[in-house]
Design an enzyme around this catalytic site. Structure first.
Site, PDB file in Angstrom:
ATOM      1  N   LYS A 218      84.238  27.976  17.937  1.00 24.96           N
ATOM      2  CA  LYS A 218      85.325  26.994  18.005  1.00 24.96           C
ATOM      3  C   LYS A 218      86.288  27.336  19.141  1.00 24.96           C
ATOM      4  O   LYS A 218      86.667  26.477  19.936  1.00 24.96           O
ATOM      5  CB  LYS A 218      86.069  26.943  16.676  1.00 24.96           C
TER       6      LYS A 218
ATOM      7  N   GLU B  89      81.517  38.629  19.138  1.00 23.77           N
ATOM      8  CA  GLU B  89      80.107  38.834  18.823  1.00 23.77           C
ATOM      9  C   GLU B  89      79.240  37.723  19.419  1.00 23.77           C
ATOM     10  O   GLU B  89      78.165  37.973  19.964  1.00 23.77           O
ATOM     11  CB  GLU B  89      79.895  38.889  17.305  1.00 23.77           C
TER      12      GLU B  89
ATOM     13  N   GLY C  81      85.252  27.572   9.386  1.00 27.76           N
ATOM     14  CA  GLY C  81      83.851  27.908   9.640  1.00 27.76           C
ATOM     15  C   GLY C  81      82.974  27.818   8.419  1.00 27.76           C
ATOM     16  O   GLY C  81      81.861  27.281   8.474  1.00 27.76           O
ATOM     17  N   ARG C  82      83.439  28.308   7.282  1.00 33.13           N
ATOM     18  CA  ARG C  82      82.617  28.308   6.067  1.00 33.13           C
ATOM     19  C   ARG C  82      82.467  26.917   5.466  1.00 33.13           C
ATOM     20  O   ARG C  82      81.675  26.724   4.550  1.00 33.13           O
ATOM     21  CB  ARG C  82      83.201  29.285   5.057  1.00 33.13           C
TER      22      ARG C  82
ATOM     23  N   GLU D   5      85.656  34.520   0.953  1.00 36.42           N
ATOM     24  CA  GLU D   5      86.572  34.377   2.085  1.00 36.42           C
ATOM     25  C   GLU D   5      87.681  33.387   1.761  1.00 36.42           C
ATOM     26  O   GLU D   5      88.799  33.497   2.281  1.00 36.42           O
ATOM     27  CB  GLU D   5      85.812  33.940   3.337  1.00 36.42           C
TER      28      GLU D   5
ATOM     29  N   HIS E  86      63.250  40.948 -11.531  1.00 33.58           N
ATOM     30  CA  HIS E  86      62.629  42.262 -11.395  1.00 33.58           C
ATOM     31  C   HIS E  86      63.507  43.202 -10.575  1.00 33.58           C
ATOM     32  O   HIS E  86      63.031  44.215 -10.059  1.00 33.58           O
ATOM     33  CB  HIS E  86      61.249  42.120 -10.757  1.00 33.58           C
TER      34      HIS E  86
ATOM     35  N   LYS F  35      88.684  42.822  13.518  1.00 32.43           N
ATOM     36  CA  LYS F  35      88.440  42.353  14.886  1.00 32.43           C
ATOM     37  C   LYS F  35      89.437  42.991  15.858  1.00 32.43           C
ATOM     38  O   LYS F  35      89.080  43.440  16.951  1.00 32.43           O
ATOM     39  CB  LYS F  35      88.573  40.829  14.963  1.00 32.43           C
TER      40      LYS F  35
END
Length: 529
Positions: free
Chosen positions: A215, A221, A272-273, A359, A390, A505
């Site tokens: 954005k 990253e 973002g999420r 978040e 399992h 960050k």
């Protein structure tokens, strides 16, 4: 609309009433008794996208549900949702509107920001993506060698990766079975160079379009991985600008750069999420499956958004799921929630929900910055069944903590391929396991051997449908987005900022600058050679 009051959960009279009702429902008795079948039928809510929410195995009854209704009214949950989709500044931390519902439909009045109608803006971006995807699929847009692009790869992190990746994997087999599969999709997210290197090694770079998602256009990253990828493209004798598009904001340095074939825009009003229904998910899903499939996905989300406006909690699945979750967290004291999709298509859906939920509501101050004296968001985890059975189900069945469960299951698989073994198909066995687990967790089993004794009373809900399709997937996504929103309203937190992401960050940049001392430098000396 009446004025809205933002109060802490423990100040609400209906919450105090709810606290007095703790422990007065045995789900084992409710489901194991003569009226068990009637309870299963009664505690069911239709959802969008052909889905249904069933909460019969939750520790609630009519008395508790009546208090839920009072809590919804007292906390003004539906009024707050209406204020959100009508463009009020609900994200108080960043002083922003919250408009992800607007990417898939118009629930209320027109919302204008930055001098434009935001619904029209989102539709315009969706159309631009659709036009670009059509040019790629038809061969109107070719690579340097005059060949069609066959693969797409998204470079992003957090919400730019988790949601779109989960949605792509959810629809990949469906698209192949329904002849709408257009392009293979891959994802690069981790700044660990082994992530990008392993993905790149599997690609034909000459036929790949990379989608850079940031954005701000400054995400460390993501930009690092972009440079990493560009070096590989150059080393292959190719022009990176012929192999990259950007999804970014109109004000970012990526917006008008000649380094990209095209740029599609998002804005600050979509976190973002919550961005899978924006261009963040739209670009890769439209390229992979076609714009029509992405549109169907949006329609499912819009249908469930509309369901979330229903005033009666017994007809509003997201609202009921949210309030039950707060009851379990704040009254019953359960610390976690397990998301258990009995569909391999949803293999990464729990990972997306971890970010969405934790978040959003992993906060210890209210929306005014005041310290809270009650717990908020639970720990979210999960894996697809039957694999999880399992693995960690031992703790779920017999561990010291009670962990509420959310099963997601479908009557049909996506590929139509199956085999009959010992009198039943694989899909039938899968569904049988869902049913068995719900009852096993709820009712338990008596046994003189303590190791084989199951106490039961482990509450669960079930979201089920016919098949994972674009519509049902969109509805499922919107259900959880709206559930998280309603819970944030009840806890009186801001579910739409994420300051907890920022500190690491900042410190990482300090480490990279070399200007550090003390313990930070000592740890850096251990790790960076």
């Amino acid at each position: 609309m009446a004025s809205i009051s933002w109060n802490n959960l423990n100040k609400l009279e209906s919450f105090k009433k709810l606290q007095s009702l703790k422990g007065n429902v045995s789900v084992a008795k409710e489901l194991g008794g003569a009226d068990g079948a009637a309870r299963v039928a009664k505690y069911t809510i239709p959802m969008g996208g052909g889905l249904t929410y069933n909460y019969a195995a939750k520790q609630v009854n009519e008395q508790i549900i009546s208090v839920f209704k009072n809590l919804v009214e007292e906390a003004q949950l539906l009024e707050k949702f209406e204020a959100l989709y009508n463009g009020d500044v609900i994200n108080t931390g960043e002083k922003r509107m919250v408009l992800h519902q607007l990417t898939r439909g118009q629930l209320g009045k027109d919302v204008t920001a930055d001098g434009v109608n935001k619904r029209n803006f989102y539709v315009e971006q969706q159309k631009k993506i659709a036009d670009f995807a059509e040019k790629v699929h038809s061969g109107k847009l070719l690579n340097e060698k005059g060949e069609k692009y066959t693969t797409v790869c998204q470079i992003g992190i957090g919400g730019s990766d988790l949601g779109p990746r989960a949605m792509y994997l959810a629809l990949e087999n469906w698209a192949k079975a329904n002849n709408t599969f257009k392009m293979d999709a891959h994802f690069i997210s981790n700044v660990d160079p082994d992530d990008a290197a392993s993905v790149i090694a599997s690609l034909d770079l000459a036929k790949t379009i990379f989608i850079l998602v940031s954005k701000s256009g400054t995400t460390l990253e993501t930009l690092t991985n972009e440079s990493f990828v560009k070096n590989f493209i150059k080393d292959a004798g190719l022009d990176p600008s012929k192999h990259m598009i950007a999804v970014t904001s109109e004000t970012s340095p990526l917006a008008k750069s000649p380094d990209y074939l095209a740029a599609f825009f998002m804005d600050d009003y979509i976190g973002g999420r919550y961005s899978s229904t924006s261009g963040v998910g739209g670009a890769i899903l439209s390229l992979a499956f076609g714009a029509d499939v992405f549109a169907r996905f949006l329609n499912g989300a819009a249908e469930e958004d509309k369901c979330a406006t229903e005033k009666d909690i017994t007809k509003n699945a997201a609202l009921m799921d949210a309030v039950i979750g707060v009851y379990e967290r704040n009254v019953q004291g359960f610390p976690s929630t397990a998301i258990l999709p009995y569909s391999q298509a949803l293999s990464r859906f729990p990972a997306h929900l971890q970010q969405l939920d934790m978040e959003s509501n992993g906060k210890s101050v209210n929306r005014f910055g005041e310290k809270l004296d009650y717990v908020t968001g639970p720990v979210i985890f999960g894996e697809p069944g039957t694999n999880g059975q399992h693995s960690f189900y031992q703790l779920l069945h017999q561990g010291t903590d009670i962990i509420p469960l959310q099963f997601i299951a479908y009557q049909q698989n996506q590929t139509g391929k199956d085999i009959d073994i010992q009198g039943s198909t694989s899909q039938t066995k899968l569904c049988a396991n869902v049913v068995a687990q719900i009852i096993a967790f709820a009712c338990g089993k008596t046994d003189d051997n303590p190791n084989k004794f199951f106490a039961g009373e482990r509450p669960s809900s079930l979201i089920y449908g016919k098949q994972v399709t674009p519509e049902s997937l969109g509805a499922l996504l919107a259900h959880y987005e709206n559930k998280v929103m309603f819970q944030g309203f009840l806890w009186n937190v801001n579910s739409f900022d994420q300051e907890g992401v920022q500190l690491g960050k900042v410190l990482a940049k300090t480490v990279l600058s070399g200007k550090m001392d003390g313990a930070l430098k000592a740890f850096a000396d251990l790790m960076i050679k």
